[in-house]
Design a protein around this motif. Structure first.
Motif, PDB file in Angstrom:
ATOM      1  N   GLU A 148       0.605  -1.237   0.129  1.00 36.97           N
ATOM      2  CA  GLU A 148      -0.201   0.022  -0.048  1.00 36.97           C
ATOM      3  C   GLU A 148       0.952   1.286   0.111  1.00 36.97           C
ATOM      4  OE1 GLU A 148      -3.189   0.372  -0.410  1.00 36.97           O
ATOM      5  OE2 GLU A 148      -3.814  -1.837  -0.345  1.00 36.97           O
ATOM      6  N   LEU A 149       1.812   1.294  -0.827  1.00 33.18           N
ATOM      7  CA  LEU A 149       2.651   2.592  -0.839  1.00 33.18           C
ATOM      8  C   LEU A 149       2.012   3.638  -1.752  1.00 33.18           C
ATOM      9  CD1 LEU A 149       6.040   0.472  -1.902  1.00 33.18           C
ATOM     10  CD2 LEU A 149       5.673   2.027   0.154  1.00 33.18           C
ATOM     11  N   PRO A 150       2.489   4.966  -1.645  1.00 34.26           N
ATOM     12  CA  PRO A 150       1.805   5.892  -2.106  1.00 34.26           C
ATOM     13  C   PRO A 150       2.328   5.923  -3.588  1.00 34.26           C
ATOM     14  CG  PRO A 150       3.624   6.723  -0.874  1.00 34.26           C
ATOM     15  CD  PRO A 150       3.244   5.136  -0.343  1.00 34.26           C
ATOM     16  N   ASP A 151       2.324   7.173  -4.300  1.00 30.35           N
ATOM     17  CA  ASP A 151       2.556   7.163  -5.621  1.00 30.35           C
ATOM     18  C   ASP A 151       4.041   7.397  -5.698  1.00 30.35           C
ATOM     19  OD1 ASP A 151      -0.107   7.689  -6.838  1.00 30.35           O
ATOM     20  OD2 ASP A 151      -0.140   9.493  -5.517  1.00 30.35           O
ATOM     21  N   PRO A 206      11.474  -4.781  -9.257  1.00 29.89           N
ATOM     22  CA  PRO A 206      10.426  -4.644 -10.080  1.00 29.89           C
ATOM     23  C   PRO A 206       8.738  -4.907  -9.784  1.00 29.89           C
ATOM     24  CG  PRO A 206      11.541  -6.412 -10.555  1.00 29.89           C
ATOM     25  CD  PRO A 206      12.219  -5.844  -9.289  1.00 29.89           C
ATOM     26  N   ASP A 207       8.698  -5.398  -8.437  1.00 18.88           N
ATOM     27  CA  ASP A 207       7.378  -5.810  -8.059  1.00 18.88           C
ATOM     28  C   ASP A 207       6.907  -4.459  -7.133  1.00 18.88           C
ATOM     29  OD1 ASP A 207       7.114  -8.307  -9.239  1.00 18.88           O
ATOM     30  OD2 ASP A 207       8.156  -9.112  -7.612  1.00 18.88           O
ATOM     31  N   VAL A 208       7.809  -3.726  -6.836  1.00 18.48           N
ATOM     32  CA  VAL A 208       7.521  -2.572  -5.710  1.00 18.48           C
ATOM     33  C   VAL A 208       7.468  -1.369  -6.640  1.00 18.48           C
ATOM     34  CG1 VAL A 208       8.297  -1.430  -3.864  1.00 18.48           C
ATOM     35  CG2 VAL A 208       8.118  -3.863  -3.941  1.00 18.48           C
ATOM     36  N   SER A 209       8.458  -0.976  -7.344  1.00 15.88           N
ATOM     37  CA  SER A 209       8.739   0.029  -8.222  1.00 15.88           C
ATOM     38  C   SER A 209       9.190   0.023  -9.479  1.00 15.88           C
ATOM     39  CB  SER A 209      10.051   0.890  -7.440  1.00 15.88           C
ATOM     40  OG  SER A 209       9.689   1.137  -6.181  1.00 15.88           O
ATOM     41  N   PHE A 235      17.874   0.956 -12.900  1.00 16.29           N
ATOM     42  CA  PHE A 235      18.015   1.889 -11.728  1.00 16.29           C
ATOM     43  C   PHE A 235      16.722   2.283 -11.362  1.00 16.29           C
ATOM     44  CE2 PHE A 235      19.030   4.314 -15.898  1.00 16.29           C
ATOM     45  CZ  PHE A 235      18.442   5.425 -15.564  1.00 16.29           C
ATOM     46  N   TYR A 236      16.460   2.400 -10.147  1.00 18.71           N
ATOM     47  CA  TYR A 236      15.005   2.707  -9.737  1.00 18.71           C
ATOM     48  C   TYR A 236      14.880   4.056  -9.047  1.00 18.71           C
ATOM     49  CZ  TYR A 236      14.268  -1.990 -10.452  1.00 18.71           C
ATOM     50  OH  TYR A 236      14.152  -3.310 -11.254  1.00 18.71           O
ATOM     51  N   THR A 237      16.093   4.880  -9.086  1.00 24.99           N
ATOM     52  CA  THR A 237      16.094   6.187  -8.518  1.00 24.99           C
ATOM     53  C   THR A 237      17.548   6.670  -9.070  1.00 24.99           C
ATOM     54  OG1 THR A 237      15.889   7.550  -6.644  1.00 24.99           O
ATOM     55  CG2 THR A 237      17.177   5.724  -6.359  1.00 24.99           C
ATOM     56  N   THR A 259       6.506   4.243  -7.254  1.00 22.44           N
ATOM     57  CA  THR A 259       6.115   2.956  -6.849  1.00 22.44           C
ATOM     58  C   THR A 259       4.973   2.340  -8.101  1.00 22.44           C
ATOM     59  OG1 THR A 259       3.780   3.586  -5.828  1.00 22.44           O
ATOM     60  CG2 THR A 259       6.074   3.839  -4.700  1.00 22.44           C
ATOM     61  N   LYS A 260       4.772   0.933  -7.980  1.00 25.23           N
ATOM     62  CA  LYS A 260       3.651   0.394  -8.579  1.00 25.23           C
ATOM     63  C   LYS A 260       2.140   0.974  -8.405  1.00 25.23           C
ATOM     64  CE  LYS A 260       6.341  -1.778 -11.623  1.00 25.23           C
ATOM     65  NZ  LYS A 260       6.503  -3.170 -11.646  1.00 25.23           N
ATOM     66  N   ASN A 261       2.111   1.577  -7.251  1.00 25.71           N
ATOM     67  CA  ASN A 261       0.720   2.208  -7.095  1.00 25.71           C
ATOM     68  C   ASN A 261       0.630   3.676  -7.798  1.00 25.71           C
ATOM     69  OD1 ASN A 261       0.032  -0.116  -5.655  1.00 25.71           O
ATOM     70  ND2 ASN A 261       0.437   0.738  -3.652  1.00 25.71           N
ATOM     71  N   ASN A 262       1.416   3.963  -8.497  1.00 27.11           N
ATOM     72  CA  ASN A 262       1.581   5.607  -9.042  1.00 27.11           C
ATOM     73  C   ASN A 262       0.377   5.570  -9.975  1.00 27.11           C
ATOM     74  OD1 ASN A 262       2.436   7.716 -10.957  1.00 27.11           O
ATOM     75  ND2 ASN A 262       3.935   7.792  -9.302  1.00 27.11           N
ATOM     76  N   LYS A 263      -0.272   6.788  -9.648  1.00 25.32           N
ATOM     77  CA  LYS A 263      -1.639   6.983 -10.690  1.00 25.32           C
ATOM     78  C   LYS A 263      -1.068   7.512 -11.855  1.00 25.32           C
ATOM     79  CE  LYS A 263      -3.172   9.927  -7.682  1.00 25.32           C
ATOM     80  NZ  LYS A 263      -2.523   9.778  -6.358  1.00 25.32           N
ATOM     81  N   ASN A 264      -0.065   8.264 -12.167  1.00 22.60           N
ATOM     82  CA  ASN A 264       0.523   8.616 -13.343  1.00 22.60           C
ATOM     83  C   ASN A 264       1.960   8.784 -13.394  1.00 22.60           C
ATOM     84  OD1 ASN A 264       1.161  10.647 -15.692  1.00 22.60           O
ATOM     85  ND2 ASN A 264      -0.801  11.521 -15.188  1.00 22.60           N
ATOM     86  N   VAL A 265       2.451   7.502 -14.074  1.00 22.45           N
ATOM     87  CA  VAL A 265       4.042   7.452 -14.026  1.00 22.45           C
ATOM     88  C   VAL A 265       4.597   8.461 -15.073  1.00 22.45           C
ATOM     89  CG1 VAL A 265       3.978   5.036 -13.297  1.00 22.45           C
ATOM     90  CG2 VAL A 265       3.685   5.617 -15.731  1.00 22.45           C
ATOM     91  N   GLU A 266       3.928   8.956 -16.015  1.00 26.95           N
ATOM     92  CA  GLU A 266       4.471   9.731 -17.064  1.00 26.95           C
ATOM     93  C   GLU A 266       4.803  11.242 -16.484  1.00 26.95           C
ATOM     94  OE1 GLU A 266       2.214  10.453 -20.466  1.00 26.95           O
ATOM     95  OE2 GLU A 266       3.462  11.778 -21.403  1.00 26.95           O
ATOM     96  N   ALA A 267       3.649  11.550 -15.736  1.00 32.44           N
ATOM     97  CA  ALA A 267       3.881  12.847 -15.007  1.00 32.44           C
ATOM     98  C   ALA A 267       4.978  12.707 -13.891  1.00 32.44           C
ATOM     99  CB  ALA A 267       2.672  13.370 -14.331  1.00 32.44           C
TER     100      ALA A 267
END
Length: 528
Positions: free
Chosen positions: A113-116, A130-133, A164-166, A355-363
């Protein structure tokens, strides 16, 4: 590519459980949102971490939830002219949640239940999954192909899976530091009462022995005064710098191997020096166990302390002026030993994870493109050009139009901290340059002590591994046992306690930890 939805029932159950466990509000959910930020255009600079920034103000605003995993973070809202200007230029507004403690993020990762977005300096390998971010490589390729990141930054943030994830903030190459001579590294300073120095005849202060003698003279002439007090989180750090030592974490290079930082032969000399300060009653025992971050400040502000380690004289003097005190502090302007050194290994400090819960990955990835651009870094760290700062062409540094040490000004306008989401070490360091500041000569002196070894800095234990268990156990033991060295009744006893500390580390599995660290170190060296 956009994060999947989370069921309403599951979310409500999780929020209830999390509230009962932690008394905090659950953050973030999935859900599809096709609103996108504007495209970005490249902006090249030799000292910038990345290129690209929005070319015009967006029409729509995307709201994303950000968990700042630093409980001490001073800003609780995306509020003030700086974040508002960032939103104007990126089309992204952040809803801020500051972690209540260091247990919240691992719980959120485990629950799914991570945030965006998550900004953190810990739990990095758990998030770089890759399952988290989302991997930035993939997002850049799909949504921001003009987002160019300097290769060494990619190298020090790339995980074993090749992704790379960050990109962590605070990192700059040795060449970038050389190219920016007014970039001032951060380093714990020492502030001294100027009026008392004057009364002592402004004695020579070129060596650690000179410092020791001045403290003894203060003790003799002002028996009711505490000669030296340290910030509770900076105990001994000024002297560690002068002995060329790493502080509280990591490994050092010893004949090509990665060994625990406490095995540096200069650590014995450092401990003996600190022990002499204690035995000569130049420090108080309580200083080693301060719980309140304001205790050391009060000793200085009410006139009870002569020297304050870890403080900034400029900040102390501003407070003294408000309190109508008739004395001021100066900053020791030089290193006091030929052993002085400031390790600069590592890949940075904190990073932003999508994160994979992100509502708008492009933004989200375009937001980070802006924050890492020269324009974004300068806006977030320095403020609005011409309004908050102007560029000194001759000196190649920003001239600030506000007091950057004033916490209330920072809070009111949102200066500095939000810029850390994507800044480089040099951009942060240039913000510190002030020709008139008492801190500047000390910081310039530190530039000459910088020691770069990024491969060694990358050797970090991973969560849920035997190596991290050993490292954590050793760290907890050292926090308690080193007090026996500081407070020993003689230098001989202090030296024996240091030997006993190293022996206890060995018995706790240090050899296994160092064997692992050396193997990692040799692998990372291949990249440099």
């Amino acid at each position: 590519m956009v994060g999947s939805s989370v069921g309403t029932k599951k979310k409500m159950m999780f929020m209830l459980a999390l509230a009962l466990i932690m008394v905090v509000t659950a953050c973030g959910n999935g859900g599809k949102n096709n609103t996108s930020s504007p495209s970005a255009s490249p902006s090249a600079s030799a000292s910038s971490a990345a290129s690209g920034a929005p070319s015009e103000a967006p029409k729509d605003v995307v709201e994303l939830t950000l968990l700042v995993n630093h409980p001490w973070w001073p800003f609780k809202e995306w509020k003030g002219k700086i974040p508002e200007e960032i939103t104007k230029r990126t089309g992204v507004k952040l809803n801020i949640q500051v972690a209540v403690d260091d247990k919240q993020l691992p719980l959120l990762i485990a629950s799914g239940e991570l945030p965006d977005l998550v900004y953190t300096a810990s739990d990095l390998t758990r998030l770089a999954n890759p399952d988290v971010s989302y991997a930035w490589n993939d997002l850049i390729e799909q949504y921001a192909p003009d987002f160019k990141i300097e290769q060494s930054r990619i190298g020090v943030n790339t995980m074993p899976d090749g992704k790379f994830y960050t990109i962590k903030n605070g990192y700059s190459t040795e060449q970038e530091w050389k190219d920016n001579p007014k970039a001032l590294p951060g380093g714990s300073s020492m502030s001294l009462r100027q009026d008392i120095l004057d009364e002592l005849g402004n004695p020579k202060l070129d060596t650690l022995e000179d410092m020791l003698q001045i403290l003894k003279d203060v003790k003799a002439k002002y028996p009711d005064m505490i000669p030296l007090v340290f910030d509770k989180d900076q105990i001994g750090q000024f002297f560690r710098i002068n002995f060329g030592l790493k502080r509280n974490t990591g490994f050092i290079d010893q004949n090509g191997s990665a060994v625990h930082y406490l095995k540096d032969p200069n650590y014995r000399d450092y401990y003996l020096f600190m022990n002499e300060l204690y035995r000569e009653k130049l420090m108080i025992a309580e200083n080693f166990t301060f719980k309140d971050a304001q205790q050391d400040d009060q000793y200085s502000l009410n006139g009870q302390a002569f020297a304050h380690g870890g403080s900034i004289a400029d900040t102390l003097n501003a407070q003294l002026k408000t309190l109508n005190k008739d004395f001021t502090f100066m900053t020791v302007p030089k290193v006091l030993s030929d052993k002085a050194g400031t390790p600069m290994g590592g890949s940075g400090w904190s990073g932003m994870y999508i994160t994979k819960n992100n509502k708008n990955v492009e933004a989200s990835i375009k937001f980070m493109q802006f924050m890492m651009s020269e324009e974004g870094q300068r806006l977030g760290i320095w403020g609005i050009e011409n309004e908050d700062w102007v560029w000194n062409e001759a000196g190649q540094y920003p001239e600030m139009k506000y007091d950057m040490n004033n916490a209330e000004v920072q809070k009111q306008f949102g200066y500095v901290y939000w810029g850390l989401l994507g800044s480089s070490g040099v951009t942060e360091a240039l913000q510190r340059y002030d020709e008139k500041a008492l801190m500047t000569p000390w910081s310039l002196a530190l530039r000459d002590t910088l020691k770069f070894n990024p491969a060694l800095g990358l050797v970090v234990t991973n969560p849920d591994t035997d190596e991290q268990v050993i490292e954590t156990q050793i760290k907890n033991m050292v926090a308690t046992e080193e007090l026996k060295i500081y407070m020993a009744k003689s230098s001989e006893e202090a030296s024996k306690e240091y030997d006993a500390l190293i022996a206890k580390m060995e018995n706790m599995g240090l050899g296994k930890l160092e064997e692992w660290a050396t193997a990692q170190y040799k692998e990372y060296q291949k990249n440099f």
